[in-house]
Design a protein around this motif. Structure first.
Motif, mmCIF file in Angstrom:
data_model
loop_
_atom_site.group_PDB
_atom_site.id
_atom_site.type_symbol
_atom_site.label_atom_id
_atom_site.label_comp_id
_atom_site.label_asym_id
_atom_site.label_seq_id
_atom_site.Cartn_x
_atom_site.Cartn_y
_atom_site.Cartn_z
ATOM 1 N N ARG A 105 3.183 -9.300 -3.991
ATOM 2 C CA ARG A 105 2.124 -8.617 -4.723
ATOM 3 C C ARG A 105 1.614 -9.425 -5.915
ATOM 4 O O ARG A 105 0.423 -9.394 -6.218
ATOM 5 C CB ARG A 105 2.655 -7.268 -5.211
ATOM 6 C CG ARG A 105 1.569 -6.228 -5.240
ATOM 7 C CD ARG A 105 2.126 -4.899 -5.632
ATOM 8 N NE ARG A 105 1.174 -4.213 -6.479
ATOM 9 C CZ ARG A 105 1.414 -3.061 -7.065
ATOM 10 N NH1 ARG A 105 2.591 -2.494 -6.906
ATOM 11 N NH2 ARG A 105 0.491 -2.492 -7.804
ATOM 12 N N LEU A 108 -1.419 -11.398 -5.455
ATOM 13 C CA LEU A 108 -2.637 -10.685 -5.060
ATOM 14 C C LEU A 108 -3.132 -9.696 -6.097
ATOM 15 O O LEU A 108 -4.216 -9.152 -5.942
ATOM 16 C CB LEU A 108 -2.372 -9.891 -3.765
ATOM 17 C CG LEU A 108 -1.935 -10.692 -2.565
ATOM 18 C CD1 LEU A 108 -1.358 -9.780 -1.503
ATOM 19 C CD2 LEU A 108 -3.100 -11.484 -2.007
ATOM 20 N N LEU A 118 -5.195 -4.371 -5.172
ATOM 21 C CA LEU A 118 -5.253 -5.745 -4.679
ATOM 22 C C LEU A 118 -6.675 -6.252 -4.865
ATOM 23 O O LEU A 118 -7.628 -5.487 -4.697
ATOM 24 C CB LEU A 118 -4.917 -5.804 -3.183
ATOM 25 C CG LEU A 118 -3.607 -5.173 -2.734
ATOM 26 C CD1 LEU A 118 -3.539 -5.158 -1.211
ATOM 27 C CD2 LEU A 118 -2.434 -5.947 -3.310
#
Ligand code: A3P
Ligand code: MG
Ligand code: MG
Length: 378
Positions: A105, A108, A118
């Protein structure tokens, strides 16, 4: 009531590709300049092992080993006794990609001050995008794509059509065998390490996969998608991924100009779409004789395919594929407005029809897993 707006211009009737309720797939509507498609960048990868378990690494990467000038690869070998077939009645939806997203994560996270979790518009499988690219030319198979908007990102996951389900459940022994051939060719041409050689005496297990995760942009659509990669160039000086990746294919041996023409008109469309999307630069095709033995190999450079097909009459056009995909994604953005993980906008298409959609709340079509929603809400 007329479903689509029509514009009269001289003697030509122009039809807008979309109104609010449907999207046309007619080729003529998408013959315009090639849209912006940014060079795809690999942002990560993952592997699925022999038991289909997820690993956030490249342990399943394989290395391409160029065959002899006169190969003699029996693709039938091992079908009966050394074949472990993935259970394709199990629908994995986007789960592997979502696991990758959760594990990566930080790569992003949205930098802008927004509610978006995101920094991408769409998350999907490369294979779903391939189906979109080839839609204006598809005459046989329709598709169903489920879309959910969640924290500003649109997730696209395929739903098996009734026709595809029937076909899968009623495959002939001949068809099952032919599906094995493609994987067997991979085993003849791929090694597990840079130093080693292919080992055709082992088992073929179609649970195993190496997948790249790429980020790119199609016009104003920021995309994050994953696709399975067959192998890479083993030269350590080869370009960085995805430039070093190689897609393997098998096809019937070409003996006549008509057969060559058919390869260009039909197969190269699928091969081009699949590899162009993630920026895989070449396809290596193994040509098999009537007896399922690969007797020659040929390299197709993705960047040269558009020239190869220019001499074919009434052939497919890359620009039509990309413009249709782009307009479909715009259509999805317009339609799928409610940000809610339990709402699915189901887009459906059958050959000779337009793309339409229906809306489903808390239905069996919902596909974002609870663990993902929880992870991305915190
Ligand atoms: P071929 O591509 O040589 O036909 P991929 O080429 O995408 O890496 O897929 C590897 C092999 O999986 C294919 O080899 C084919 O044997 C099988 N396969 C993939 N998609 C398929 C499909 N939709 N129907 C039948 N077989 C398929
Ligand atoms: Mg593959
Ligand atoms: Mg392949």
């Amino acid at each position: 009531a007329n479903d689509h707006r029509q514009y009269q211009s001289g003697s030509t009737t122009w039809q807008s590709p979309a109104n609010s309720q449907s999207l046309s797939t007619r080729r003529e509507l998408y013959e315009r300049d090639f849209p912006l498609y940014k060079q795809p960048v690999e942002v990560g990868c993952f592997s699925l092992d022999a038991q289909r378990r997820f690993f956030n690494d490249n342990r399943q990467m394989r290395y391409y080993v160029e065959p002899d000038r006169n190969p003699n690869f029996d693709l039938k070998d091992g079908y009966k006794d050394r074949f472990v077939k993935r259970d394709d009645s199990v629908k994995e939806k986007l789960d592997h990609i979502l696991r990758w997203v959760v594990a990566n994560r930080s790569k992003l996270d949205s930098t802008t001050a927004s509610s978006r979790a995101l920094d991408v518009d769409f998350v999907t499988w490369r294979g779903h995008l391939t189906k979109l690219l080839t839609t204006p030319y598809e005459t046989r198979d329709g598709w169903l794509l489920a879309v959910t908007r969640f924290r500003g990102t649109l997730y696209i996951s395929e739903v098996e059509t009734e026709a595809a389900c029937r076909e899968r459940e009623n495959r002939t022994e001949r068809h099952e065998k032919m599906m094995y051939w493609g994987y067997k060719f991979e085993q003849y041409t791929c090694a597990d390490d840079i130093q080693s050689s292919p080992d055709p005496s082992g088992a073929v297990n179609t649970n195993e996969a190496f997948c790249t995760v790429v980020q790119t942009r199609l016009a104003d659509h920021k995309l994050l998608f994953s696709g399975e990669v067959d192998c890479r160039d083993k030269d350590p000086n080869a370009p960085a991924p995805p430039g070093c990746y190689v897609e393997l294919k098998t096809s019937a041996e070409i003996c006549t100009p008509k057969q060559r023409s058919n390869l260009h008109r039909f197969k190269l469309l699928k091969w081009w779409a699949q590899s162009f999307l993630p920026g895989v630069p070449r396809v290596i095709a193994g040509f098999r004789d009537h007896d399922g033995v690969v007797v020659s190999v040929e390299t197709f450079h993705i960047s040269k395919i558009s020239h190869l097909i220019k001499n074919e009459y009434n052939c497919w056009k890359p620009t039509v594929c990309m413009n249709f995909c782009c307009d479909f994604l715009s259509f999805v953005k317009r339609v799928a407005t409610e940000d809610n993980p339990s709402v699915v906008y189901l887009f459906s298409w059958e050959p000779c029809r337009e793309v339409t959609f229906s809306i489903h709340r808390d239905s069996p079509y919902s596909f974002l897993p609870h663990w993902y929603i929880q992870e991305m809400t915190s």
